[in-house]
Structure formats: structure tokens, C-alpha cells
Design an enzyme around this catalytic site. Structure first.
Site, PDB file in Angstrom:
ATOM      1  N   GLY A 213       7.191  -8.336 -18.962  1.00 57.90           N
ATOM      2  CA  GLY A 213       6.488  -9.387 -19.256  1.00 57.90           C
ATOM      3  C   GLY A 213       5.299  -9.317 -20.484  1.00 57.90           C
ATOM      4  O   GLY A 213       4.823 -10.203 -21.000  1.00 57.90           O
TER       5      GLY A 213
ATOM      6  N   LYS B 141      13.222  -0.184 -13.702  1.00 60.29           N
ATOM      7  CA  LYS B 141      12.617  -1.622 -14.129  1.00 60.29           C
ATOM      8  C   LYS B 141      13.680  -2.378 -13.809  1.00 60.29           C
ATOM      9  O   LYS B 141      14.638  -2.473 -14.358  1.00 60.29           O
ATOM     10  CB  LYS B 141      11.921  -1.400 -15.466  1.00 60.29           C
ATOM     11  CG  LYS B 141      11.258  -2.914 -15.868  1.00 60.29           C
ATOM     12  CD  LYS B 141      10.424  -2.901 -17.003  1.00 60.29           C
ATOM     13  CE  LYS B 141       9.632  -4.039 -17.077  1.00 60.29           C
ATOM     14  NZ  LYS B 141       8.770  -4.646 -15.914  1.00 60.29           N
TER      15      LYS B 141
ATOM     16  N   HIS C 144      10.748   1.405 -21.150  1.00 61.82           N
ATOM     17  CA  HIS C 144      10.485   1.238 -19.858  1.00 61.82           C
ATOM     18  C   HIS C 144      11.461   2.519 -19.107  1.00 61.82           C
ATOM     19  O   HIS C 144      12.324   2.687 -19.421  1.00 61.82           O
ATOM     20  CB  HIS C 144      10.417   0.198 -19.154  1.00 61.82           C
ATOM     21  CG  HIS C 144       9.065  -0.614 -19.315  1.00 61.82           C
ATOM     22  ND1 HIS C 144       9.041  -1.515 -20.389  1.00 61.82           N
ATOM     23  CD2 HIS C 144       7.612  -0.619 -18.649  1.00 61.82           C
ATOM     24  CE1 HIS C 144       7.892  -2.023 -20.409  1.00 61.82           C
ATOM     25  NE2 HIS C 144       7.231  -1.760 -19.461  1.00 61.82           N
TER      26      HIS C 144
ATOM     27  N   ALA D 106       0.924  -1.253  -0.099  1.00 59.51           N
ATOM     28  CA  ALA D 106       0.031  -0.260  -0.041  1.00 59.51           C
ATOM     29  C   ALA D 106       0.750   1.395  -0.094  1.00 59.51           C
ATOM     30  O   ALA D 106       0.340   2.508  -0.657  1.00 59.51           O
ATOM     31  CB  ALA D 106      -0.702  -0.025   1.126  1.00 59.51           C
TER      32      ALA D 106
END
Ligand code: NAD
Length: 269
Positions: free
Chosen positions: A168, A162, A158, A14
Site C-alpha cells: 500500500g 505479506k 517485504h 491484540a
């Protein structure tokens, strides 16, 4: 707001970049009640402080199991780390909650365990490598194009933090292209490489190129070539908010599925 009871959600990871976005997105107006926020960092911090005064009024808790015992949830949304996601899923299912895993990098063994967990306990779950609806459509369109245009290369781009390459999504796109092709790609002439690796890597007979730069978020071009024409299918994730449509869809639908469902496709097509 509908009269449906709200869906109780616990968010794991979170305090992270995606986790914070999820806390903001799962609002009561959309039919959600975030009942717990779990992370291994920022324990005891107020979620409202992390979100600049917005979102649910909760304290970050360390253990998912204890959080679910305190506040039962219908769904656990996990954006923590692939190494911890299978344990979180077990913890959720043990308490009758479905899971939606957004972490990327799960192994084949993890997937097997999760499949058995869902089937064995009769609790549905989802693993979703890409929540961006546009990215899922990009893969679908690439699959359609590959039937007629077997020559294709993928360029994925990206941000520089990363951890894995290729992404993926690039691998999954290559796999879908491989399965959809009706003809083998054109065999290229032997090339003299002046720079090693300059032609990228190959997966599922599709050349892949990974660009990593600050300023990027998540982007992919699938470039098809045929006699006298090219076709480029491009998707850009410009903001993490772009993943939230998919996250909400999964959190809403996961309990109506059966077993383990992988990918957003099943909910879109
Ligand atoms: P992040 O590092 O900003 O956040 C991860 C959070 O998880 C951190 O706050 C960290 O403290 C917490 N965490 C790590 N291990 C934990 C554990 N064992 N228990 C509890 N909390 C733990 O990373 P991020 O950018 O938010 O990405 C999180 C994951 O989501 C990555 O795997 C990333 O690849 C994936 N991701 C998926 C999608 C998608 O569409 N499926 C989109 C973006 C990111």
C-alpha cells in the site's frame, strides 16, 4: 506523568504481531490505559502471558462490542484484518469511541462507509496505512523530488508472508509522485523482455518492483534518475517497534480531529 486523564484504549487483533507491540507500547507512563484486548484467537489468555510478563493485565476477549460495554474506551486501535475492521469501527463509534485502523487492504467502499460513519455520528476516526514516521517522510521527500525529477522507479521489499503486492505504501508513493510531477516521465524505448514481468508493474505511470524474502520486514527505495545524476530515498522498517511512535500519536490525537482522517501526514505536517 501529566495530570491529564489517561486515554482509555481497546486493542483489536491484540494477540497478533502488531497487536502485542501495541499492548506493550501504550503504557500508563505515556498517558494510556489499555482497558480491553480483543482477538478471535487466544480467547481467555492473559495478555501478560502473551507478552512475557509485561504490559496490561487483561484477558483476551472475543467480541469488541461486549468488551466496550464492560470497559468503555476513548479509542479503539485495530490491527486485526481489513475484512473485520469496518465492523469494529461501527461497534466503536456506536459507543462513542474513536477508531484508529492500522489494518491494510480496506476497499474504496469501506473507506466511503467509514467516512459517512464519522460524519454521521460526529465521532472522529483514522485509517493509517503506515505508522512509521520515516516512511511518511520518505513519501513527502519523494513528492518534493518528483517536481524536478519525473523519472523514477520504486522498489519495495517485504517479508515473505505479506499477502498483497505491491505494498500500500508503494502505491501511495506512486500516486503522490503522479500528482506532484510537473513533467511527464521520459518515454523509454520498446524493450525486448527475455523474462516476462522483468520490468515490474506500473501504477500512476511509476514502475513498481516487489521483492519478497524471508529476513526482510518492510523496506522501500524510491530511485529518481536525471541527466548525470540519481537520487535514492530509502526507508527501512527494522522492527515493529518503529510503528509505535505513530500509533501513540494517533491514539493521542484522533479525538481532536473531525471526520475521517486518512494517513499520518495530517498529524505531522
Ligand atoms: P497478525 O496476523 O500477526 O495479527 C492479526 C491478529 O488479528 C491475529 O491475532 C488474528 O487472530 C486477529 N484477527 C483477525 N481477524 C480478526 C477478527 N475478525 N476479530 C478479532 N481479531 C481478529 O498480523 P499483523 O502482522 O499484526 O498485521 C495486522 C494488520 O496490520 C495487517 O492488516 C497488516 O497489513 C497491518 N499492518 C499495518 C501497519 C501500519 O503501519 N499501518 C504495520 C504493520 C502491519
Amino acid at each position: 506523568m501529566s495530570n491529564e486523564p489517561s486515554i482509555r484504549v481497546a486493542v483489536v487483533g491484540a494477540a497478533g504481531r502488531m497487536g502485542r507491540e501495541v499492548l506493550k507500547a501504550l503504557t500508563p507512563e505515556e498517558g494510556f490505559q489499555v482497558v480491553a484486548a480483543v482477538d478471535r484467537h487466544e480467547i481467555g489468555a492473559k495478555t501478560r502471558d502473551l507478552l512475557g510478563g509485561h504490559g496490561p493485565d487483561l484477558e483476551i476477549e472475543e467480541k469488541l462490542g461486549a468488551a466496550l460495554d464492560r470497559a468503555p474506551a476513548d479509542v479503539v486501535v485495530d490491527f486485526s484484518h481489513h475484512s473485520a475492521a469496518p465492523t469494529h469501527a461501527k461497534s466503536a463509534v456506536k459507543r462513542g469511541a474513536s477508531f484508529v485502523i492500522g489494518c491494510t487492504g480496506l476497499s474504496g467502499d469501506d473507506m466511503k462507509m467509514l467516512r459517512e460513519l464519522c460524519a454521521g455520528q460526529g465521532v472522529p476516526g483514522m485509517v493509517v496505512p503506515n505508522f512509521a514516521v520515516g516512511a511518511v517522510l520518505m513519501m513527502k521527500f519523494a513528492e518534493m523530488a518528483a517536481r524536478w525529477m519525473p523519472d523514477v522507479e520504486i522498489v519495495e521489499m517485504h517479508h515473505d508472508r505479506k499477502e498483497d503486492a505491491p505494498s500500500g505504501t508503494a502505491l501511495l508513493t506512486a500516486e503522490k509522485i503522479f500528482n506532484a510531477r510537473q513533467h511527464a516521465p521520459t518515454k523509454l524505448p520498446e524493450t525486448y523482455f527475455k523474462v516476462p514481468g522483468v520490468r515490474g508493474g506500473v501504477a500512476y505511470e511509476v514502475p513498481l518492483h516487489s521483492v519478497r524474502l524471508p529476513g526482510l520486514l518492510a523496506h522501500q527505495q524510491v530511485i529518481f534518475g536525471g541527466p548525470g545524476e540519481t537520487l535514492t530515498i530509502r526507508h527501512d522498517s527494522l522492527d515493529r517497534a518503529g510503528f509505535m511512535h505513530g500509533v501513540k500519536l494517533c491514539a493521542r490525537k484522533v479525538r481532536s480531529l473531525s471526520g475521517l482522517v486518512v494517513g499520518l501526514d495530517r498529524l505531522l505536517f
